[in-house]
Design an enzyme around this catalytic site. Sequence first.
Site, short mmCIF file in Angstrom:
data_model
loop_
_atom_site.label_atom_id
_atom_site.label_comp_id
_atom_site.label_asym_id
_atom_site.label_seq_id
_atom_site.Cartn_x
_atom_site.Cartn_y
_atom_site.Cartn_z
CG HIS A 92 1.19 -5.41 0.27
ND1 HIS A 92 -0.08 -6.74 1.01
CD2 HIS A 92 0.53 -4.59 0.10
CE1 HIS A 92 -1.35 -5.86 1.61
NE2 HIS A 92 -0.84 -4.79 0.41
CG ASP A 170 -3.77 -0.32 7.15
OD1 ASP A 170 -4.04 0.47 6.42
OD2 ASP A 170 -4.05 -1.68 6.27
NE ARG A 177 -6.32 4.61 1.59
CZ ARG A 177 -5.69 3.84 1.14
NH1 ARG A 177 -5.12 2.51 1.85
NH2 ARG A 177 -5.04 3.99 0.46
CB SER A 192 -2.80 1.49 3.75
OG SER A 192 -2.73 0.58 3.56
CE LYS A 196 -2.74 -4.33 4.34
NZ LYS A 196 -3.29 -3.19 4.07
#
Length: 433
Positions: A92, A170, A177, A192, A196
Amino acid sequence: MTQPMFDAPTVIRTKRDGGELSNEAIDWVIDAYTHGRMADEQMSALLMAIFLRGMTSAEIARWTAAMVASGDRLDFSDLRRDGKPLALVDKHSTGGVGDKITLVLVPVVMACGGAVPQAAGRGLGHTGGTLDKLESIPGFTAEISTAQVRQQLCDLGAAIFAAGDLAPADRKIYALRDVTATTESLPLIASSVMSKKIAEGIHALVLDTKVGSGAFLKTEAEARELARTMVDLGTAAGLVTRALLTDMSTPLGRAVGNAVEVAESLEVLAGGGPPDVVELTLALATEMLGAAGLDGVDPAETLRDGSAMDRFRRLVAAQGGDTTRKLPLGAHIETVTAPRGGTMGHIDAMAVGLAVWRLGAGRSAPGERVQPGAGLRIHRRPGEPVAAGETLFTLYTDTPERFAGALAELDGGWTVADTAPPQRPLIIDRIPS
Ligand code: URA
């Protein structure tokens, strides 16, 4: 009737005044917001208070755990390929400009024997989102069932999907956000990303933590702290977790936007493409394969022999996409030309990210549709020779009234100089070292 133990104004006030939120307060906030018992404006105020005041590591850990608990947690440990458990691994990125790495990296890792169940996101602020890019391929859908994710993992080795019921807290907070200027916050980014990834059912995770003008966190010290925080969260959740610290002061590659980044990814998958995209993809692939226990496989070979391209096409086709159809490109074009000859100087990632967002590649309201064909091409990278009057950037959009804003963002974000700018290393560090 029992009274709720907490109320939003008290929690907001505690954080606004620099206090620490208790575990119970955090659990209540995440549950109340996920289920519509806390209003968007209250969560917006709390997010801004967190942005300004920060969070302790105990608060971050609990906020992350509460977001994981807000939805399902996938489990693929029963899946087998050739009788063996899958090497479940993901990466990620904390968000950058021109960051199309996932589009190349996932097929590379698939071709090396890894299994990647990737819950991906849409654009956030000035940064692009993997889903917005993939959805620019005609027919592609990220809204797939868990049954389909399982099938694709066994048959192909990957699925890239909208988080859906994973960490739904999230999903709501991320969208909020994006439109309340609360993206650039270490605790909010760490929780965040990790909520996930922890919910995703993987065994190993590599984090591409960006640093520089186009990253959410600008300084190396902040990015390093973010990487360490995420590695600690992942390790505590039982994942083999590693992070690379990588430069995001200049956009990655020569294309920034949605479909234009897919086109550039196809060039890399065909064995060409910009060297920085290739370098980062291979570095992250090596980390992922090592973390997943697949050492001894050469990821570069999958770009040379076409096996990564083959996996990409099969992955996209499995999710409804048609790679034989033309990718969209904005109907209106504007160019920026060189005022003088010389050498391309620095290109500021933030200026380019904002320009592309203004062209329509990102959102300014929750749920807004992005333009698949909006984007920008960089014709001269830092250090390349420039002739007076030649085209340096081409901008694309379907809505030409957006050009003025985009050009204004780009203005001052690049230079043509007499000498090449100092070269920055793309990969700055690895955590743990
Ligand atoms: N990626 C995420 O999933 N969340 C962030 O906050 C930033 C990047």
